[in-house]
Design an enzyme around this catalytic site. Sequence first.
Site, PDB file in Angstrom:
ATOM      1  N   VAL A 100     114.737   7.395  -1.967  1.00 38.34           N
ATOM      2  CA  VAL A 100     114.996   6.751  -0.675  1.00 38.34           C
ATOM      3  C   VAL A 100     115.850   7.725   0.110  1.00 38.34           C
ATOM      4  O   VAL A 100     116.830   8.269  -0.428  1.00 38.34           O
ATOM      5  CB  VAL A 100     115.732   5.406  -0.847  1.00 38.34           C
ATOM      6  CG1 VAL A 100     116.067   4.797   0.503  1.00 38.34           C
ATOM      7  CG2 VAL A 100     114.916   4.441  -1.691  1.00 38.34           C
ATOM      8  N   GLY A 101     115.466   7.963   1.341  1.00 38.48           N
ATOM      9  CA  GLY A 101     116.160   8.966   2.123  1.00 38.48           C
ATOM     10  C   GLY A 101     117.523   8.511   2.623  1.00 38.48           C
ATOM     11  O   GLY A 101     117.753   7.315   2.839  1.00 38.48           O
ATOM     12  N   SER A 128     115.579  12.122  -3.260  1.00 34.73           N
ATOM     13  CA  SER A 128     114.745  12.413  -2.098  1.00 34.73           C
ATOM     14  C   SER A 128     115.069  13.780  -1.521  1.00 34.73           C
ATOM     15  O   SER A 128     116.216  14.227  -1.547  1.00 34.73           O
ATOM     16  CB  SER A 128     114.982  11.344  -1.029  1.00 34.73           C
ATOM     17  OG  SER A 128     114.324  11.696   0.165  1.00 34.73           O
ATOM     18  N   TYR A 152     109.320  16.256   0.012  1.00 38.06           N
ATOM     19  CA  TYR A 152     108.564  16.260   1.267  1.00 38.06           C
ATOM     20  C   TYR A 152     108.235  17.726   1.499  1.00 38.06           C
ATOM     21  O   TYR A 152     109.120  18.529   1.795  1.00 38.06           O
ATOM     22  CB  TYR A 152     109.385  15.681   2.417  1.00 38.06           C
ATOM     23  CG  TYR A 152     109.476  14.174   2.383  1.00 38.06           C
ATOM     24  CD1 TYR A 152     108.334  13.385   2.429  1.00 38.06           C
ATOM     25  CD2 TYR A 152     110.725  13.537   2.333  1.00 38.06           C
ATOM     26  CE1 TYR A 152     108.421  11.999   2.405  1.00 38.06           C
ATOM     27  CE2 TYR A 152     110.811  12.156   2.310  1.00 38.06           C
ATOM     28  CZ  TYR A 152     109.652  11.394   2.342  1.00 38.06           C
ATOM     29  OH  TYR A 152     109.738  10.034   2.319  1.00 38.06           O
ATOM     30  N   THR A 178     105.482  13.580  -2.323  1.00 34.89           N
ATOM     31  CA  THR A 178     105.065  12.430  -1.510  1.00 34.89           C
ATOM     32  C   THR A 178     103.980  12.866  -0.540  1.00 34.89           C
ATOM     33  O   THR A 178     104.185  13.771   0.273  1.00 34.89           O
ATOM     34  CB  THR A 178     106.268  11.863  -0.740  1.00 34.89           C
ATOM     35  OG1 THR A 178     107.237  11.425  -1.694  1.00 34.89           O
ATOM     36  CG2 THR A 178     105.845  10.692   0.131  1.00 34.89           C
ATOM     37  N   ARG A 187     107.693   2.435  13.392  1.00 38.70           N
ATOM     38  CA  ARG A 187     108.572   1.423  12.794  1.00 38.70           C
ATOM     39  C   ARG A 187     109.426   0.791  13.877  1.00 38.70           C
ATOM     40  O   ARG A 187     110.452   1.336  14.285  1.00 38.70           O
ATOM     41  CB  ARG A 187     109.471   2.065  11.733  1.00 38.70           C
ATOM     42  CG  ARG A 187     108.701   2.628  10.550  1.00 38.70           C
ATOM     43  CD  ARG A 187     109.657   3.144   9.479  1.00 38.70           C
ATOM     44  NE  ARG A 187     108.933   3.945   8.499  1.00 38.70           N
ATOM     45  CZ  ARG A 187     109.483   4.901   7.749  1.00 38.70           C
ATOM     46  NH1 ARG A 187     110.771   5.170   7.864  1.00 38.70           N
ATOM     47  NH2 ARG A 187     108.751   5.566   6.894  1.00 38.70           N
ATOM     48  N   LYS A 260     102.601  11.210  -5.295  1.00 36.73           N
ATOM     49  CA  LYS A 260     103.048   9.864  -4.897  1.00 36.73           C
ATOM     50  C   LYS A 260     102.405   9.438  -3.584  1.00 36.73           C
ATOM     51  O   LYS A 260     102.324  10.232  -2.636  1.00 36.73           O
ATOM     52  CB  LYS A 260     104.567   9.855  -4.736  1.00 36.73           C
ATOM     53  CG  LYS A 260     105.161   8.530  -4.256  1.00 36.73           C
ATOM     54  CD  LYS A 260     106.679   8.527  -4.377  1.00 36.73           C
ATOM     55  CE  LYS A 260     107.270   7.201  -3.909  1.00 36.73           C
ATOM     56  NZ  LYS A 260     107.278   7.053  -2.460  1.00 36.73           N
ATOM     57  N   HIS A 284     104.452   3.358   0.103  1.00 38.37           N
ATOM     58  CA  HIS A 284     105.737   3.708   0.712  1.00 38.37           C
ATOM     59  C   HIS A 284     106.492   2.441   1.124  1.00 38.37           C
ATOM     60  O   HIS A 284     107.160   2.400   2.167  1.00 38.37           O
ATOM     61  CB  HIS A 284     105.490   4.611   1.924  1.00 38.37           C
ATOM     62  CG  HIS A 284     106.509   5.718   2.091  1.00 38.37           C
ATOM     63  ND1 HIS A 284     106.225   7.029   1.845  1.00 38.37           N
ATOM     64  CD2 HIS A 284     107.817   5.698   2.458  1.00 38.37           C
ATOM     65  CE1 HIS A 284     107.300   7.786   2.082  1.00 38.37           C
ATOM     66  NE2 HIS A 284     108.282   6.982   2.447  1.00 38.37           N
ATOM     67  N   ARG A 287     106.063   1.159   4.637  1.00 41.21           N
ATOM     68  CA  ARG A 287     106.755   1.824   5.731  1.00 41.21           C
ATOM     69  C   ARG A 287     105.890   2.773   6.529  1.00 41.21           C
ATOM     70  O   ARG A 287     106.320   3.270   7.562  1.00 41.21           O
ATOM     71  CB  ARG A 287     107.961   2.602   5.183  1.00 41.21           C
ATOM     72  CG  ARG A 287     108.980   1.706   4.510  1.00 41.21           C
ATOM     73  CD  ARG A 287     109.993   2.490   3.691  1.00 41.21           C
ATOM     74  NE  ARG A 287     110.906   3.248   4.508  1.00 41.21           N
ATOM     75  CZ  ARG A 287     112.013   2.766   5.083  1.00 41.21           C
ATOM     76  NH1 ARG A 287     112.315   1.492   4.919  1.00 41.21           N
ATOM     77  NH2 ARG A 287     112.791   3.535   5.802  1.00 41.21           N
ATOM     78  N   SER A 316     106.431  -0.141  -4.464  1.00 36.95           N
ATOM     79  CA  SER A 316     106.073  -0.933  -3.266  1.00 36.95           C
ATOM     80  C   SER A 316     105.953  -2.422  -3.567  1.00 36.95           C
ATOM     81  O   SER A 316     104.882  -2.943  -3.871  1.00 36.95           O
ATOM     82  CB  SER A 316     104.776  -0.445  -2.620  1.00 36.95           C
ATOM     83  OG  SER A 316     104.917   0.887  -2.176  1.00 36.95           O
ATOM     84  N   GLY A 317     107.082  -3.074  -3.481  1.00 33.04           N
ATOM     85  CA  GLY A 317     107.096  -4.516  -3.653  1.00 33.04           C
ATOM     86  C   GLY A 317     107.899  -5.012  -4.839  1.00 33.04           C
ATOM     87  O   GLY A 317     108.172  -6.201  -4.939  1.00 33.04           O
ATOM     88  N   ILE A 318     108.281  -4.121  -5.743  1.00 36.14           N
ATOM     89  CA  ILE A 318     109.037  -4.543  -6.929  1.00 36.14           C
ATOM     90  C   ILE A 318     110.421  -5.054  -6.512  1.00 36.14           C
ATOM     91  O   ILE A 318     111.176  -4.345  -5.855  1.00 36.14           O
ATOM     92  CB  ILE A 318     109.217  -3.359  -7.907  1.00 36.14           C
ATOM     93  CG1 ILE A 318     107.864  -2.879  -8.436  1.00 36.14           C
ATOM     94  CG2 ILE A 318     110.174  -3.748  -9.045  1.00 36.14           C
ATOM     95  CD1 ILE A 318     107.246  -3.755  -9.487  1.00 36.14           C
ATOM     96  N   ARG A 319     110.687  -6.282  -6.887  1.00 30.21           N
ATOM     97  CA  ARG A 319     112.011  -6.851  -6.626  1.00 30.21           C
ATOM     98  C   ARG A 319     112.658  -7.391  -7.893  1.00 30.21           C
ATOM     99  O   ARG A 319     113.879  -7.485  -7.961  1.00 30.21           O
ATOM    100  CB  ARG A 319     111.913  -8.021  -5.618  1.00 30.21           C
ATOM    101  CG  ARG A 319     111.422  -7.634  -4.236  1.00 30.21           C
ATOM    102  CD  ARG A 319     112.408  -6.786  -3.470  1.00 30.21           C
ATOM    103  NE  ARG A 319     111.887  -6.395  -2.167  1.00 30.21           N
ATOM    104  CZ  ARG A 319     111.119  -5.314  -1.957  1.00 30.21           C
ATOM    105  NH1 ARG A 319     110.798  -4.520  -2.962  1.00 30.21           N
ATOM    106  NH2 ARG A 319     110.698  -5.026  -0.749  1.00 30.21           N
TER     107      ARG A 319
END
Lengths: 387, 387, 387, 387
Positions: A100-101, A128, A152, A178, A187, A260, A284, A287, A316-319
């Site tokens: 995460v940036g 990152s 990146y 990535t 966004r 990724k 992502h 995002r 993406s979505g794991i909580r």
Amino acid sequence: MSTLYAGYQDQIYRSGTAGRRPPFTTDHSRLERAARDVMAPQAYGYIAGAAGSEATMRANRAAFDHHGLVPRVLRDVSERDLSIELFGSRLPTPLLLAPVGALGLAHPDGEIAAARAAEETGVPLVLSTVSSHSIEEVAAAAPRARRWFQLYWPNDTELTLSLLERAVANRYEVLVVTLDAFALAWRPRDLDRGYLPFHRLHGLANYLTDPAFRHLLPKPAETDPAGAVQRWSELFNDASRTWASIPFLREHWHGPLVLKGICHPGDARAAVDSGADAIVVSNHGGRQIDGGVAALDALEAVVAAVGDRTTVLFDSGIRTGADTVKALALGARAVLLGRPYVYGLALGGTKGVIHVLRGLLAELDLTLAMTGHRTPAALDPSVLVRT
Amino acid sequence: MSTLYAGYQDQIYRSGTAGRRPPFTTDHSRLERAARDVMAPQAYGYIAGAAGSEATMRANRAAFDHHGLVPRVLRDVSERDLSIELFGSRLPTPLLLAPVGALGLAHPDGEIAAARAAEETGVPLVLSTVSSHSIEEVAAAAPRARRWFQLYWPNDTELTLSLLERAVANRYEVLVVTLDAFALAWRPRDLDRGYLPFHRLHGLANYLTDPAFRHLLPKPAETDPAGAVQRWSELFNDASRTWASIPFLREHWHGPLVLKGICHPGDARAAVDSGADAIVVSNHGGRQIDGGVAALDALEAVVAAVGDRTTVLFDSGIRTGADTVKALALGARAVLLGRPYVYGLALGGTKGVIHVLRGLLAELDLTLAMTGHRTPAALDPSVLVRT
Amino acid sequence: MSTLYAGYQDQIYRSGTAGRRPPFTTDHSRLERAARDVMAPQAYGYIAGAAGSEATMRANRAAFDHHGLVPRVLRDVSERDLSIELFGSRLPTPLLLAPVGALGLAHPDGEIAAARAAEETGVPLVLSTVSSHSIEEVAAAAPRARRWFQLYWPNDTELTLSLLERAVANRYEVLVVTLDAFALAWRPRDLDRGYLPFHRLHGLANYLTDPAFRHLLPKPAETDPAGAVQRWSELFNDASRTWASIPFLREHWHGPLVLKGICHPGDARAAVDSGADAIVVSNHGGRQIDGGVAALDALEAVVAAVGDRTTVLFDSGIRTGADTVKALALGARAVLLGRPYVYGLALGGTKGVIHVLRGLLAELDLTLAMTGHRTPAALDPSVLVRT
Amino acid sequence: MSTLYAGYQDQIYRSGTAGRRPPFTTDHSRLERAARDVMAPQAYGYIAGAAGSEATMRANRAAFDHHGLVPRVLRDVSERDLSIELFGSRLPTPLLLAPVGALGLAHPDGEIAAARAAEETGVPLVLSTVSSHSIEEVAAAAPRARRWFQLYWPNDTELTLSLLERAVANRYEVLVVTLDAFALAWRPRDLDRGYLPFHRLHGLANYLTDPAFRHLLPKPAETDPAGAVQRWSELFNDASRTWASIPFLREHWHGPLVLKGICHPGDARAAVDSGADAIVVSNHGGRQIDGGVAALDALEAVVAAVGDRTTVLFDSGIRTGADTVKALALGARAVLLGRPYVYGLALGGTKGVIHVLRGLLAELDLTLAMTGHRTPAALDPSVLVRT
């Protein structure tokens, strides 16, 4: 079983008996709200937001509801082992800290705090490229942390090679490239504030400390920060790359290479053919593209295409721990956790990240047990019913 | 790539760094709320409302959620070209400004402001018959705008011919005949206010300036406005027309002829057989019938029936670039944008419309790239998974 | 076309131009809220509520969303005729006022006001057995209204025959026997208030004026109202009846006989075999059973079973003209409107009922036209797509 | 028909006529809110909460909405009999009071109040091992109540045998062994408060009065309560048990043996093979695992696997009589009611529990009748349509 996560619920209850509540909430929705309350609005918006109408982010979450876990009983799950095999060595759990940036947005210690949590828990940190602290600072601050490096891929060969060399020199074990962020996304939460952290010099630590980058600047960043940002944005990425570009990385990175941002079976096949050691099925965190397919749905398609030919990771979505079990059951070897740990970081630095990890892992451990499994490797799609 | 939309997100972020926020929100839901706050309630109700319980309007939006876009990576999408071929010439983007009546409700400059935005962006304006400014005024104010003319086909031959002649004389290139509005719909937001703009003389510019119309009035509109409205409502449309009526238009209009408001494959086939050059799959943004099929679902059925025999355009539900990509992927050559640009108009006149267009196009451009395409023509249904 | 409904929307717009808003809202949700604001809470609860958790009532509504109407164009629908053939004569529209008990709860004029609306509009009133005004009063107050009589079949032969005779004598044309209310349902809104209108002597007009009923009372109702209610509740219905009971009615009622409350194809077949002239597919507006199948879904199954052997009517969930078109398309000859007209009654007596009817019929007329039909009989399932 | 439930609605209406409202609400949602208002927050959180994000609890409820009951008419259901055959004897209704721990949290009289309600209604109480009142106290307080005993199988043979002997000695007829709670679950409502009732000595009555347990304590519980809790938590359960463990219970318990917490067909088959007399399909009300399959969906799979070889009971999600009918129709012989009766208990002790039972049974009785059945045994899946 690790004392890190096993029985964390019991420990919290016991502390409660002695009058102490857990340091942070144990519920992911309340965690997000709590973080929102302490973070600067633009920082929270950057972390919590997603592309466009945020439909992809919602779809990511909703997909988990379409798979129900089936509990099992009387299978002797008294001893569990969450460890997994990955790239020839073992990880203590099937969890990684996603790249995460600009974690400095969440907490002054940023990636250093995250790395210390990684050190404490054995959960690797995927640093990152656009971090608030440099490759070297992070390595020095948490020397025993397992560290991966996310790239990146800059639009400049010297800079690329310099970043890879620094990662190697500082014992980052795995390179995660990535692929799905070759352009600034749309966004609205950020756009409406005219806010991109990198344009405010957040998250550029690795560039500003890189001789190859500094060499590319017309003037020193210290005297011309706007010029540095401008140069950075030109160098950040390259939308013209193709699968033919991958051998370059394969040649210059000798450790495990992970691609990724794969959602399409055809891209997954190309990734395998390119010689990558693993892929991360990911959109992502919703995002990059609005109206996109849920990452968990993409996981199923990708695993069907290449699940027996490579290692598949997922984000993406794991909580929660239950989410993690579902992704593993559908074929992921491990999952990358994103926003939740950043909320923990915002709320409590290293301690906050550890709390989030311990909670998720405790719930993962319990869910594994209650579905009748002792190890992540024992999971397969039969633990799920589609609903 | 056009500097109009390419990198609009980057431009906003850069302005933000210099302390300037974008002039209007970049999120379509917030845009609607912002417009509501500045518009007269009855004007907002007229634009935002729909037929009956507004179930069709909701269905229009929900249909987009049932198709997920699948991102692609490493396909060299550094150079995109949003232009499309239409009626033998090229449009810079697959976007048009839908005919919306009485734009003076949203902004004093109404269609003139919209036309100037069209001029600025190259996005054609489809001028509504029931506009607040006349065919001539709009052409004069934005001579370089690409202009189409939408016809509510009057129940009077002379008036019809007069309107067509004026459109030709003022270089409106394409005629779009709306077929699904032969009666005043049941729209509770308007009905509860007893409000129809045309009954207040809004949107009648083309009639009041037309000699054929004025000829049909018993007294001059200036002295008997109520009589003019009464006459207008008698002449407005004709529910008795059939497919046998189309040759008349075909005979008197020598440019491209587009039939708008088709949702049924049988009607699509009839349209092709009638000699129309294109059809617009549309349910009038949900404004004519309640409980109706989602326009995007109709698009699929219509394309299956006639997609290879004619050009299919689409409206009803488009709010974002991702929506646009989905409609194009399902077979639309271009889409017509309605309510969002009117909200932009209400908020900022020409500038507001341009902002909305640039935003949607920027997001469209990014979505195209992130799904691995360089041109709209490259899209096909394989970019979508049904969810 | 009837001036009752045709162009009602246009009339409202014209009045609005002259500064007059419609007397009541034109939106069914707002209508319900407006009625709630003027009704006594227990009266509103009785009308608006349903059985148990009210899941059946919600399902009734949701079922309509699963069928989308497909508009058609250019079919010459300038002249529509909403009339239908029923029992050998014509009704002006495919709409009836459903039997609703104790309309005095909504307005002092109760069934008299409803009957006057029926007289004005030609829409038949199905008078409930448990009405606030008697068979005779209603007939006298609205002699030209088309009147049907709904029977809650008492557990006493003399009383049954007396009610039938009174209905015949007062020219009620059709007998509708309600089969699905042989017991007091579990309705929390009423139970929590300990409120049943009939226990407060509301809705007993037909009993208290009936010699056969009065004969069954130990003391006159005037001196012992509680005793009368007690006797009423014993006589109200009989859960032991079977299909073998129907010939009794067939023998004593010489007009059309309609059985109401059928949801199962097997019951529909039995109804046909019993000699009934028609059935009403209905779940009593969700008021009798919780967790029940949506009436519209039941309609499809019933029409598949007996649609060619009898006349099928429908209620339970109808709120709008679009709803009506869907039910007709699925095989209903006509529909019964319930709660909405009661809300109109509460808000404005006869005028309120007429407004609701005109609105629904206007929207029905428009929906018919916009789906390319000139008559209800022209509708078939092809106007719908399942969604 | 029992006067307990038959006509409860009628009795409430009559009392209402005399000015008395029912003592508690008749709606399950309002009941939960009312209980929340009177309970201590941590007690309410413990009862109302579930595992993780509570997705399983929501899924449990949502599953009922996917099955619609089809009403039937004219089938002579005047005489109903809710009784069922179970283990060779009859129960008056297909309902049991589920084992819920530490009912003292809801009301000072806890299980004693529940047992008195059981005595009054004939609905068996399944006493939890972790009750606030002991096996003996409950038996003494409600000697005529039908009593079953639920076992959390301790990790100690002497203690296990002692509990079974006490249950036998006090005429608990059936043993229900809970298999799905071998570990403390992840329950954020409790965790965030650091609250587990048992750590506060709630619900330990059966242990503290047990000689075998007291024998295992280093110091008397009176002088070292924390030590007792610690020992309890070590002894509470054993995650290492397998199907090979069941014969031990079969050997030492001579009455009917029921295994609770089965969701998988394979486990159901194993349970049958193990010699159990019945199983309870249950996911513990969603309290053990997040993201789990709805219990009602699991019921269908389990009945398909073993429905003809054993007796299947059901809990998890039952709130109403309609829910009960659905579970019975899908193959359950009886259902266990959990949270609703605890809310009744919180609101009114024994009276509150009786009210909840009478209400649910009255609605069950009505639903049975309105779907055309006279007995629970007459139900089968044909009463449902999937929606």
